[in-house]
Design a protein around this motif. Structure first.
Motif, short mmCIF file in Angstrom:
data_model
loop_
_atom_site.label_atom_id
_atom_site.label_comp_id
_atom_site.label_asym_id
_atom_site.label_seq_id
_atom_site.Cartn_x
_atom_site.Cartn_y
_atom_site.Cartn_z
N LEU A 291 0.59 -1.13 -0.03
CA LEU A 291 -0.70 0.45 0.04
C LEU A 291 1.24 1.39 -0.31
CD1 LEU A 291 0.18 0.95 3.34
CD2 LEU A 291 -1.40 -1.18 3.81
N ARG A 292 -0.26 2.48 -0.11
CA ARG A 292 0.86 3.57 -0.31
C ARG A 292 0.76 4.48 0.96
NH1 ARG A 292 4.49 6.12 -2.71
NH2 ARG A 292 4.58 4.82 -5.06
N CYS A 293 0.95 4.80 1.86
CA CYS A 293 0.97 5.72 2.85
C CYS A 293 1.98 7.35 3.65
CB CYS A 293 0.58 4.62 4.32
SG CYS A 293 0.55 5.57 5.65
N GLU A 294 1.00 7.99 3.28
CA GLU A 294 2.05 9.16 3.17
C GLU A 294 2.55 9.56 2.36
OE1 GLU A 294 2.85 9.92 7.30
OE2 GLU A 294 1.54 8.52 8.10
N GLY A 295 2.69 8.61 1.14
CA GLY A 295 3.71 9.28 0.04
C GLY A 295 4.89 8.22 -0.18
N ARG A 296 4.35 7.20 1.14
CA ARG A 296 5.50 6.38 0.68
C ARG A 296 5.31 4.70 1.30
NH1 ARG A 296 10.67 6.02 3.22
NH2 ARG A 296 10.21 7.78 4.32
N VAL A 297 5.83 3.98 -0.26
CA VAL A 297 4.97 2.69 -0.54
C VAL A 297 5.43 1.62 1.34
CG1 VAL A 297 5.78 0.25 -0.95
CG2 VAL A 297 5.66 2.61 -3.13
N VAL A 298 4.67 0.81 1.72
CA VAL A 298 4.74 0.28 2.76
C VAL A 298 4.21 -1.43 2.25
CG1 VAL A 298 4.20 -0.29 5.00
CG2 VAL A 298 3.86 2.18 4.11
N GLU A 299 5.59 -1.57 2.50
CA GLU A 299 4.90 -3.78 2.43
C GLU A 299 4.22 -4.17 4.02
OE1 GLU A 299 5.52 -5.09 -0.51
OE2 GLU A 299 6.32 -3.76 -1.72
N LEU A 300 3.20 -4.41 3.57
CA LEU A 300 3.34 -5.82 5.01
C LEU A 300 3.63 -7.07 5.00
CD1 LEU A 300 0.17 -3.26 5.52
CD2 LEU A 300 2.04 -3.63 7.34
N PHE A 301 4.10 -7.75 6.17
CA PHE A 301 4.41 -9.52 6.01
C PHE A 301 3.32 -9.13 7.62
CE2 PHE A 301 7.71 -7.50 3.74
CZ PHE A 301 7.27 -8.22 2.67
N VAL A 302 1.61 -10.43 7.11
CA VAL A 302 1.23 -10.15 8.37
C VAL A 302 1.09 -11.26 8.20
CG1 VAL A 302 -1.23 -9.77 9.45
CG2 VAL A 302 0.18 -8.45 7.55
N HIS A 303 0.86 -12.17 9.39
CA HIS A 303 0.73 -13.40 9.89
C HIS A 303 0.61 -13.95 10.87
CE1 HIS A 303 5.17 -11.99 9.32
NE2 HIS A 303 4.98 -12.14 10.94
N THR A 304 -0.43 -15.28 11.71
CA THR A 304 -0.20 -15.75 13.15
C THR A 304 0.89 -16.18 13.96
OG1 THR A 304 -1.27 -17.48 11.52
CG2 THR A 304 -3.18 -15.56 11.92
N ARG A 305 0.38 -17.10 14.29
CA ARG A 305 2.01 -17.83 15.12
C ARG A 305 1.89 -18.93 13.96
NH1 ARG A 305 -1.17 -16.51 19.85
NH2 ARG A 305 -0.15 -15.13 21.23
N ALA A 306 1.10 -19.20 13.59
CA ALA A 306 0.60 -20.75 12.93
C ALA A 306 1.24 -20.43 11.37
CB ALA A 306 -0.10 -21.00 12.23
N GLY A 307 0.89 -19.36 10.90
CA GLY A 307 1.49 -18.30 10.02
C GLY A 307 2.92 -18.10 9.99
N LEU A 308 3.05 -17.96 11.18
CA LEU A 308 4.91 -17.70 10.21
C LEU A 308 5.48 -18.43 10.99
CD1 LEU A 308 6.75 -15.53 11.16
CD2 LEU A 308 6.95 -15.72 14.01
N ALA A 309 5.39 -19.76 11.49
CA ALA A 309 5.84 -21.20 11.40
C ALA A 309 5.74 -21.64 9.89
CB ALA A 309 5.43 -22.50 12.36
N GLU A 310 4.87 -21.30 8.98
CA GLU A 310 4.64 -21.68 8.10
C GLU A 310 5.64 -20.97 6.93
OE1 GLU A 310 1.27 -21.24 6.62
OE2 GLU A 310 0.05 -23.24 8.59
#
Length: 251
Positions: free
Chosen positions: A57-76
């Motif tokens: 996404l773009r926030c306040e003029g800057r590109v933002v890369e979000l890596f969102v995960h649950t605990r199980a998702g993080l392990a995967e």
């Protein structure tokens, strides 16, 4: 746009993920090397039951890369990064700037990431190494035969990539693509890795393939030498040049 990317990342975390268990800012912004055009790479650990995803996404003029995960998702995701031999998310957690650490969740994720990075990727199967030896040998032949300057530059990229994969595996080192390829090559083998990079640059700058070819042949010598005659594989439903996942036998 706020000139301070760390504070911008904190605002994003508060506004979008008020209940996050952990938030880590990675990349150049975390290291204090951010430019006005630098992305914000943010890893976000949330409660189980949520969604694991990646979003740009773009926030306040800057590109933002979000890596969102649950605990199980993080392990995967950690397991997937081991399979690709790149350890991208592990590097984010191991070296990033912790913005949120609820009940030690960020610390536990960092410890797991650091342990994985120390262990390194599993060794490639012998058949996969053999196939990569064959591919690099063939590419070196093409590099020596190339008369068209554009073809020579294109083949040089193949030689660099093939030699890098074999050198990474030889040292049980994490690989990388794009800007991470030279960084990881220098980490894995400061001498020979730099020779490969300098050789590739030489082909691009002057058209001379000699230094790249010499460095690539040195890599081949480390892993069994060039391979042409005698190479044979039976088709089993995979493209062998990319069949390198740990635990899967190529061929």
């Amino acid at each position: 746009m706020d000139a301070d990317p760390v504070e911008q990342a904190r605002r994003i975390a508060r506004q979008r993920f008020p209940d996050a268990l952990a938030v880590v800012l990675a990349g150049s912004s975390a290291a204090g090397r951010a430019k006005s055009t630098s992305d914000l790479d943010i890893a976000v650990l949330i409660e189980d039951g949520g969604e694991t995803y990646r979003e740009t996404l773009r926030c306040e003029g800057r590109v933002v890369e979000l890596f969102v995960h649950t605990r199980a998702g993080l392990a995967e995701l950690f397991a997937a990064d081991v399979a690709t031999r790149r350890a991208v998310l592990q590097a984010m957690y191991a070296s990033g700037l912790v913005l949120v650490d609820r009940d030690g969740e960020a610390g536990r994720a960092r410890a797991s990431a650091e342990a994985a990075l120390r262990l390194g990727p599993p060794a490639l199967e012998a058949d996969a190494v053999e196939t990569k030896r064959y591919g690099l040998t063939d590419a070196l032949d093409d590099l020596g035969d190339a008369e068209d300057p554009l073809e020579r530059v294109a083949v040089a990229g193949v030689v660099l990539a093939g030699a890098a994969e074999l050198l990474f595996d030889h040292h049980r080192a994490w690989s990388g693509g794009g800007k991470w390829l030279p960084r990881r090559l220098r980490e894995a083998d400061p001498g020979l890795g730099q020779d490969l990079l300098d050789g590739h640059l030489g082909v691009c700058a002057t058209g001379d393939p000699a230094r790249l070819a010499a460095a690539a042949r040195e890599v081949l010598d480390l892993v069994g030498g060039p391979l042409r005659e005698g190479y044979r594989r039976t088709w089993r439903g995979v493209i062998e040049s990319v069949a390198t996942a740990p635990g899967k036998r190529a061929g």
